[in-house]
Design an enzyme around this catalytic site. Structure first.
Site, mmCIF file in Angstrom:
data_model
loop_
_atom_site.group_PDB
_atom_site.id
_atom_site.type_symbol
_atom_site.label_atom_id
_atom_site.label_comp_id
_atom_site.label_asym_id
_atom_site.label_seq_id
_atom_site.Cartn_x
_atom_site.Cartn_y
_atom_site.Cartn_z
ATOM 1 N N ASP A 264 0.809 -1.217 0.000
ATOM 2 C CA ASP A 264 0.000 0.000 0.000
ATOM 3 C C ASP A 264 0.844 1.270 0.000
ATOM 4 O O ASP A 264 2.066 1.224 0.186
ATOM 5 C CB ASP A 264 -0.946 -0.010 1.216
ATOM 6 C CG ASP A 264 -0.259 -0.400 2.521
ATOM 7 O OD1 ASP A 264 0.986 -0.359 2.575
ATOM 8 O OD2 ASP A 264 -0.950 -0.735 3.487
ATOM 9 N N ASP B 229 -7.127 -3.133 14.964
ATOM 10 C CA ASP B 229 -8.510 -3.536 14.686
ATOM 11 C C ASP B 229 -8.581 -4.724 13.728
ATOM 12 O O ASP B 229 -9.655 -5.093 13.265
ATOM 13 C CB ASP B 229 -9.290 -2.342 14.107
ATOM 14 C CG ASP B 229 -8.626 -1.770 12.853
ATOM 15 O OD1 ASP B 229 -7.592 -2.319 12.414
ATOM 16 O OD2 ASP B 229 -9.135 -0.781 12.310
ATOM 17 N N HIS C 257 -6.968 -4.944 10.682
ATOM 18 C CA HIS C 257 -6.833 -4.687 9.239
ATOM 19 C C HIS C 257 -5.487 -5.173 8.716
ATOM 20 O O HIS C 257 -4.509 -5.260 9.465
ATOM 21 C CB HIS C 257 -7.095 -3.214 8.900
ATOM 22 C CG HIS C 257 -5.990 -2.260 9.237
ATOM 23 N ND1 HIS C 257 -6.020 -1.424 10.325
ATOM 24 C CD2 HIS C 257 -4.823 -1.988 8.608
ATOM 25 C CE1 HIS C 257 -4.924 -0.686 10.345
ATOM 26 N NE2 HIS C 257 -4.179 -1.011 9.319
ATOM 27 N N GLU D 126 -9.465 -1.812 5.513
ATOM 28 C CA GLU D 126 -10.052 -1.470 6.795
ATOM 29 C C GLU D 126 -11.200 -2.406 7.148
ATOM 30 O O GLU D 126 -11.688 -3.168 6.299
ATOM 31 C CB GLU D 126 -10.553 -0.023 6.748
ATOM 32 C CG GLU D 126 -9.449 1.005 6.488
ATOM 33 C CD GLU D 126 -8.513 1.181 7.680
ATOM 34 O OE1 GLU D 126 -8.443 0.304 8.566
ATOM 35 O OE2 GLU D 126 -7.819 2.214 7.730
HETATM 36 C C1 GLP Z 1 -0.675 0.413 8.605
HETATM 37 C C2 GLP Z 1 -0.197 -0.399 7.399
HETATM 38 C C3 GLP Z 1 -0.324 -1.883 7.656
HETATM 39 C C4 GLP Z 1 0.327 -2.241 8.973
HETATM 40 C C5 GLP Z 1 -0.361 -1.497 10.102
HETATM 41 C C6 GLP Z 1 0.231 -1.804 11.469
HETATM 42 O O1 GLP Z 1 -2.049 0.533 8.638
HETATM 43 N N1 GLP Z 1 -0.923 -0.053 6.225
HETATM 44 O O2 GLP Z 1 0.275 -2.604 6.590
HETATM 45 O O3 GLP Z 1 0.250 -3.629 9.201
HETATM 46 O O4 GLP Z 1 -0.222 -0.101 9.851
HETATM 47 O O5 GLP Z 1 1.453 -1.143 11.600
HETATM 48 P P1 GLP Z 1 2.484 -1.332 12.790
HETATM 49 O O6 GLP Z 1 3.315 -2.503 12.426
HETATM 50 O O7 GLP Z 1 3.265 -0.052 12.801
HETATM 51 O O8 GLP Z 1 1.690 -1.544 14.028
#
Ligand code: GLP
Length: 263
Positions: free
Chosen positions: A67, A136, A138, A143
């Site tokens: 993404d 949550d 995702h 989402e």
């Molecule tokens: C963002 C990214 C996800 C990632 C999530 C959790 O939303 N788009 O790909 O898994 O954050 O990130 P973190 O690893 O910093 O908790």
């Protein structure tokens, strides 16, 4: 689903890097699906170390990132383009033409999303998709409520994701882009193997729901229960709300035993 529980983030990053190393040694033109966020940083460090110390060769590897935000430039310090250069691409030998990250500058997003899907198919499909998870549940920017068969498209970020990601934007909620391009859940499910990583207590509820809860669009990661080859690699804190920890640990120990007998 295979569940691997490790003491800390350090070990889970190391184990994941070895899974990728072994796959890369078997298939030098491996197609990797990559993730951003704090969770995979340790994995990228470990892969860079393997490249430097064991000469792990990435010269035939192709990558597709999950993404990218819309509304900030690719040079922005918090863009996923910048993240990938800083933590991985600047330190290994993946040819730049093989690195794919959703383009947030395109005017025709729909055409771009279709072309991203086509590029994945042209590369032969994703061999290993690395995933983090939001609190949550995702994955990517799919989402809560995302279609479980969605493809690459634009999504509006939920308030929960915007708040969580504000730490990367000096804590300013208003500075977090509201939209992103993300691979869909169907796109992720097409990967031959998924590695879902999580560390810390804050992820324990999402992990419990994703691994042991019902499959529902309200917990996008729960669809991975339907994937034929998903490995969930987590630390003790992220595993703390799972009910079947004893079973997961014993299964993993048994698989290790079998592997060592084979060698
Ligand atoms: C963002 C990214 C996800 C990632 C999530 C959790 O939303 N788009 O790909 O898994 O954050 O990130 P973190 O690893 O910093 O908790």
């Amino acid at each position: 689903m295979e569940i691997i529980i490790q003491p800390t983030h350090h070990e889970l990053a190391a184990i994941t890097s070895l899974i990728i190393r072994d796959a890369l040694l078997k298939k030098p033109n491996l197609v990797l699906g990559l993730a951003t966020g704090s969770t995979p940083i340790g994995l990228y460090k470990a892969l860079v170390k393997l490249h430097r110390e064991e000469k792990l060769d990435f010269s035939n590897v192709t990558t597709f990132n999950l993404d990218e935000y819309i509304g900030i430039s690719i040079e922005h310090p918090e863009s996923y383009h910048t993240f990938m250069s800083k933590h991985f691409f600047d330190h290994v030998n993946i040819p730049s033409e093989n690195q794919h990250i959703p383009q947030n500058t395109t005017k025709n997003h729909e055409a771009f999303c279709t072309s991203y899907e086509e590029a994945i198919v042209r590369a032969g499909g994703i061999d290993i998709q690395v995933l983090g998870i939001g609190t949550d549940g995702h994955i990517g920017f799919n989402e809560v409520g995302s279609s479980l068969s969605s493809r690459t498209r634009i999504k509006t970020l939920s308030l929960s994701t915007i708040k969580a990601n504000a730490i990367h934007f000096d804590g300013k909620i208003d500075a977090v882009p509201e939209m992103a391009i993300t691979m869909g859940i169907g796109t992720i499910m097409d990967a031959k193997q998924c590695l879902l990583l999580a560390s810390g207590e804050a992820k324990s509820e999402a992990i419990a729901k994703a691994v042991e809860g019902p499959i529902t669009a309200m917990v996008p990661a729960s669809i991975l229960q339907m994937h034929p080859k998903t490995t969930v690699i987590i630390d003790e804190a992220a595993a703390s709300r799972l009910e079947e920890v004893e079973y997961y640990k014993r299964s993993y120990a048994n698989r290790q035993k079998l592997m060592s007998q084979k060698q």
